[in-house]
Design a protein around this motif. Structure first.
Motif, mmCIF file in Angstrom:
data_model
loop_
_atom_site.group_PDB
_atom_site.id
_atom_site.type_symbol
_atom_site.label_atom_id
_atom_site.label_comp_id
_atom_site.label_asym_id
_atom_site.label_seq_id
_atom_site.Cartn_x
_atom_site.Cartn_y
_atom_site.Cartn_z
ATOM 1 N N LYS A 160 0.831 -1.201 0.000
ATOM 2 C CA LYS A 160 0.000 0.000 0.000
ATOM 3 C C LYS A 160 0.867 1.253 0.000
ATOM 4 O O LYS A 160 0.582 2.226 -0.697
ATOM 5 C CB LYS A 160 -0.919 0.020 1.221
ATOM 6 N N PHE A 161 1.952 1.209 0.792
ATOM 7 C CA PHE A 161 2.846 2.373 0.854
ATOM 8 C C PHE A 161 3.543 2.590 -0.486
ATOM 9 O O PHE A 161 3.626 3.724 -0.979
ATOM 10 C CB PHE A 161 3.885 2.182 1.965
ATOM 11 N N LEU A 162 4.043 1.511 -1.096
ATOM 12 C CA LEU A 162 4.718 1.655 -2.389
ATOM 13 C C LEU A 162 3.757 2.160 -3.457
ATOM 14 O O LEU A 162 4.129 2.996 -4.296
ATOM 15 C CB LEU A 162 5.332 0.318 -2.816
ATOM 16 N N SER A 163 2.532 1.679 -3.446
ATOM 17 C CA SER A 163 1.537 2.166 -4.390
ATOM 18 C C SER A 163 1.229 3.635 -4.142
ATOM 19 O O SER A 163 1.098 4.428 -5.084
ATOM 20 C CB SER A 163 0.251 1.337 -4.274
ATOM 21 N N PHE A 164 1.159 4.014 -2.885
ATOM 22 C CA PHE A 164 0.864 5.402 -2.520
ATOM 23 C C PHE A 164 1.939 6.357 -3.023
ATOM 24 O O PHE A 164 1.637 7.412 -3.597
ATOM 25 C CB PHE A 164 0.719 5.509 -0.995
ATOM 26 N N ILE A 165 3.208 5.992 -2.835
ATOM 27 C CA ILE A 165 4.278 6.918 -3.227
ATOM 28 C C ILE A 165 4.527 6.928 -4.736
ATOM 29 O O ILE A 165 5.314 7.738 -5.231
ATOM 30 C CB ILE A 165 5.597 6.616 -2.489
ATOM 31 N N ALA A 166 3.834 6.043 -5.469
ATOM 32 C CA ALA A 166 3.936 6.076 -6.929
ATOM 33 C C ALA A 166 2.982 7.085 -7.551
ATOM 34 O O ALA A 166 3.077 7.365 -8.753
ATOM 35 C CB ALA A 166 3.654 4.686 -7.506
ATOM 36 N N GLN A 167 2.093 7.651 -6.744
ATOM 37 C CA GLN A 167 1.114 8.601 -7.265
ATOM 38 C C GLN A 167 1.801 9.875 -7.769
ATOM 39 O O GLN A 167 2.771 10.353 -7.159
ATOM 40 C CB GLN A 167 0.102 8.974 -6.185
ATOM 41 N N PRO A 168 1.310 10.453 -8.873
ATOM 42 C CA PRO A 168 1.967 11.638 -9.441
ATOM 43 C C PRO A 168 2.017 12.827 -8.494
ATOM 44 O O PRO A 168 3.025 13.543 -8.447
ATOM 45 C CB PRO A 168 1.136 11.944 -10.692
ATOM 46 N N GLU A 169 0.943 13.033 -7.710
ATOM 47 C CA GLU A 169 0.928 14.188 -6.807
ATOM 48 C C GLU A 169 1.946 14.028 -5.673
ATOM 49 O O GLU A 169 2.619 14.990 -5.288
ATOM 50 C CB GLU A 169 -0.479 14.376 -6.218
ATOM 51 N N ILE A 170 2.047 12.812 -5.147
ATOM 52 C CA ILE A 170 3.002 12.558 -4.063
ATOM 53 C C ILE A 170 4.430 12.732 -4.568
ATOM 54 O O ILE A 170 5.272 13.379 -3.926
ATOM 55 C CB ILE A 170 2.801 11.141 -3.488
ATOM 56 N N GLN A 171 4.710 12.177 -5.739
ATOM 57 C CA GLN A 171 6.068 12.305 -6.291
ATOM 58 C C GLN A 171 6.395 13.752 -6.650
ATOM 59 O O GLN A 171 7.541 14.191 -6.488
ATOM 60 C CB GLN A 171 6.208 11.394 -7.513
ATOM 61 N N ALA A 172 5.405 14.487 -7.115
ATOM 62 C CA ALA A 172 5.643 15.892 -7.472
ATOM 63 C C ALA A 172 6.042 16.711 -6.249
ATOM 64 O O ALA A 172 7.016 17.469 -6.278
ATOM 65 C CB ALA A 172 4.396 16.482 -8.126
ATOM 66 N N GLU A 173 5.290 16.572 -5.163
ATOM 67 C CA GLU A 173 5.586 17.340 -3.948
ATOM 68 C C GLU A 173 6.919 16.925 -3.346
ATOM 69 O O GLU A 173 7.704 17.761 -2.890
ATOM 70 C CB GLU A 173 4.456 17.163 -2.930
ATOM 71 N N SER A 182 5.936 9.799 -14.913
ATOM 72 C CA SER A 182 5.950 10.722 -16.049
ATOM 73 C C SER A 182 4.751 11.660 -16.080
ATOM 74 O O SER A 182 4.748 12.637 -16.834
ATOM 75 C CB SER A 182 6.010 9.935 -17.361
ATOM 76 N N LYS A 183 3.737 11.395 -15.250
ATOM 77 C CA LYS A 183 2.567 12.273 -15.201
ATOM 78 C C LYS A 183 2.637 13.288 -14.065
ATOM 79 O O LYS A 183 1.713 14.098 -13.882
ATOM 80 C CB LYS A 183 1.289 11.427 -15.071
ATOM 81 N N SER A 184 3.726 13.270 -13.313
ATOM 82 C CA SER A 184 3.878 14.229 -12.218
ATOM 83 C C SER A 184 4.157 15.628 -12.743
ATOM 84 O O SER A 184 4.854 15.805 -13.750
ATOM 85 C CB SER A 184 5.040 13.813 -11.303
ATOM 86 N N ALA A 185 3.618 16.614 -12.042
ATOM 87 C CA ALA A 185 3.976 18.000 -12.334
ATOM 88 C C ALA A 185 5.401 18.226 -11.851
ATOM 89 O O ALA A 185 5.858 17.622 -10.873
ATOM 90 C CB ALA A 185 3.019 18.950 -11.623
ATOM 91 N N ILE A 186 6.133 19.092 -12.542
ATOM 92 C CA ILE A 186 7.513 19.353 -12.170
ATOM 93 C C ILE A 186 7.737 20.839 -11.953
ATOM 94 O O ILE A 186 6.950 21.677 -12.401
ATOM 95 C CB ILE A 186 8.503 18.823 -13.229
ATOM 96 N N ALA A 187 8.819 21.159 -11.270
ATOM 97 C CA ALA A 187 9.123 22.540 -10.911
ATOM 98 C C ALA A 187 9.319 23.405 -12.155
ATOM 99 O O ALA A 187 9.777 22.933 -13.199
ATOM 100 C CB ALA A 187 10.367 22.586 -10.036
ATOM 101 N N ASP A 188 8.994 24.675 -12.016
ATOM 102 C CA ASP A 188 9.156 25.633 -13.112
ATOM 103 C C ASP A 188 10.601 26.121 -13.149
ATOM 104 O O ASP A 188 10.907 27.261 -12.828
ATOM 105 C CB ASP A 188 8.186 26.803 -12.929
ATOM 106 N N ASP A 189 11.477 25.221 -13.537
ATOM 107 C CA ASP A 189 12.914 25.488 -13.601
ATOM 108 C C ASP A 189 13.415 24.858 -14.885
ATOM 109 O O ASP A 189 13.118 23.687 -15.171
ATOM 110 C CB ASP A 189 13.609 24.860 -12.384
ATOM 111 N N LYS A 190 14.158 25.594 -15.685
ATOM 112 C CA LYS A 190 14.502 25.074 -17.011
ATOM 113 C C LYS A 190 15.351 23.812 -16.954
ATOM 114 O O LYS A 190 15.240 22.935 -17.821
ATOM 115 C CB LYS A 190 15.189 26.137 -17.855
ATOM 116 N N PHE A 191 16.179 23.693 -15.938
ATOM 117 C CA PHE A 191 17.019 22.499 -15.838
ATOM 118 C C PHE A 191 16.191 21.283 -15.418
ATOM 119 O O PHE A 191 16.413 20.174 -15.908
ATOM 120 C CB PHE A 191 18.173 22.743 -14.874
ATOM 121 N N ILE A 192 15.245 21.490 -14.517
ATOM 122 C CA ILE A 192 14.338 20.414 -14.139
ATOM 123 C C ILE A 192 13.462 20.032 -15.325
ATOM 124 O O ILE A 192 13.242 18.846 -15.606
ATOM 125 C CB ILE A 192 13.467 20.837 -12.941
ATOM 126 N N GLN A 193 12.982 21.041 -16.057
ATOM 127 C CA GLN A 193 12.129 20.786 -17.215
ATOM 128 C C GLN A 193 12.879 19.977 -18.278
ATOM 129 O O GLN A 193 12.370 18.980 -18.805
ATOM 130 C CB GLN A 193 11.657 22.117 -17.822
#
Length: 412
Positions: free
Chosen positions: A318-331, A343-354
């Motif tokens: 359950k924990f591994l499934s939880f941390i695979a969520q895009p919102e959790i990984q994004a934060e 690959s569906k996670s939102a990412i920081a507005d930084d050109k190097f991260i992008q």
């Protein structure tokens, strides 16, 4: 960040004693990074998991990485936690082969996120056709460069090997050393080797080399070193790099004495601390060498695994499934300044991260870095050889023979 759950920073021996306190409804997690940002990101994810699963009592043991590397050999066989952090690729291999990590292939097949949004990193989590862990973060390597120097000399971002060599010729004619590097602590030379081998021979050959299945005297690996020799001659690196740390090598880059740096994204902060701005620095993928070869990347990842002896595997999944969520990984990755493997996670507005996200999420495979992919003794001798080659390339044959002998001993 004030923790609302039990978090204890402990020594290696204490990990072994505490890891096995779980019972039904209890979940014990061992984590390996007490530094402020990684700790905060991890704790926030655990808190979110607890709120979503109030019936699960979570106990967290946070240890420093070096102690964790020692402790894991004991607690996996003695009194295992339910979840532990560790590294993908060949570094997970010994524990997988010894039957100490749980096969979670069914979770990868059934989970909505793991089955669809982790394709780039899935090969790194796979051994013997099965998946063994869930990654929560990674970061890109590549070539960071002085954009202003390129523009002044009418140099474009090279896409191919020939374009890179031509760019080096132009820069040298302008009195600029093409590459900076500091190899005093060896691992930076491994980053150059990894990319040259990935671009010359591809992910599978590179992975077989670090797994001990291909010799260093193999003609394919010799071709990698031939390309490195060309790079040393046509491109060249700063003088005295064997006496410099990676941080020392930032100085010629910041001063405009060198134009490129094969490095990981963590170095961007050091570039800016040295006075450079986003307008002066940029990033491109290491150019193609063998035409048509699938593009693999260097992207060290961190992941969680379920020990085979875990007492609460149901909640661990359950924990591994939880941390695979895009919102959790994004934060989580926003907190630590790295990339979410989903690959569906939102990412920081930084050109190097992008740019890094685009690079690694579209790669055909992800290497974990030489000193993670190879066993410790092989990595040490290998990196010593890489540095020696950069200083004394005429010693190549002796270096490769030495690496073969080490390989024969290490991979028995």
């Amino acid at each position: 960040m004030k923790s609302l759950f039990k978090s204890t920073i402990i020594g290696a021996a204490a990990v072994v004693l505490m890891a096995g306190t779980a019972s039904a409804g209890d979940l014990v997690i061992n984590f390996d990074d007490p530094n402020p940002a990684p700790k905060a990101g991890f704790e926030a994810a655990v808190e979110a998991f607890k709120k979503a699963n109030p019936d699960i009592n979570v106990t967290v043991n946070i240890n420093d990485r070096e102690a964790h590397k020692t402790a894991i050999r004991n607690f996996l066989s003695a009194d295992a936690p339910d979840v532990t952090s560790w590294y993908p690729g060949n570094r997970m291999g010994p524990f997988v082969d010894a039957g100490q990590f749980e096969d979670i292939s069914e979770l990868w097949a059934s989970d909505a996120n793991l089955s669809t949004s982790f394709e780039a990193i899935k090969p790194t989590m796979t051994r013997d056709g099965k998946q063994w862990g869930v990654p929560y973060s990674y970061y890109q390597w590549g070539i960071y460069y002085r954009k202003d120097i390129f523009e002044t000399n009418n140099v474009s971002e090279p896409k191919t090997w020939d374009e890179l060599l031509t760019a080096c010729d132009t820069l040298k004619e302008a009195g600029v050393t093409p590459f900076t590097i500091g190899t005093k602590f060896l691992w930076t030379a491994a980053g150059v080797f990894d990319y040259l081998n990935l671009r010359t021979n591809g992910y599978d050959v590179h992975n077989d080399l670090t797994a001990g299945k291909v010799k260093y005297t193999d003609p394919r690996i010799k071709e990698t070193f031939a390309n490195w020799q060309t790079m040393l001659e046509r491109c060249s690196f700063v003088d005295n790099h064997a006496t410099m740390s990676w941080q020392d090598a930032v100085a010629p880059f910041a001063k405009g004495e060198a134009a490129m740096y094969v490095m990981g994204n963590f170095a961007v902060a050091a570039f800016k601390d040295a006075g450079l701005t986003d307008d002066q620095i940029d990033y491109f993928q290491f150019p193609e060498i063998t035409p048509g070869l699938a593009r693999a990347e260097e992207a060290p990842a961190d992941a969680f695994f379920i020990p085979a002896n875990a007492k609460n595997k149901e909640d661990a999944k359950k924990f591994l499934s939880f941390i695979a969520q895009p919102e959790i990984q994004a934060e989580w990755n926003k907190t630590i300044g790295q990339l979410p493997p989903n690959s569906k996670s939102a990412i920081a507005d930084d050109k190097f991260i992008q740019k890094g996200f685009e690079t690694v999420s579209t790669a055909s495979g992800l290497a974990q870095f030489f000193d993670r992919d190879a066993p410790a003794e092989m990595a040490k001798v290998g990196m010593e050889g890489f540095q020696e080659f950069m200083v004394k390339p005429d010693r190549l044959d002796a270096i490769l023979e030495r690496l073969d002998k080490t390989q024969e001993r290490v991979y028995k």
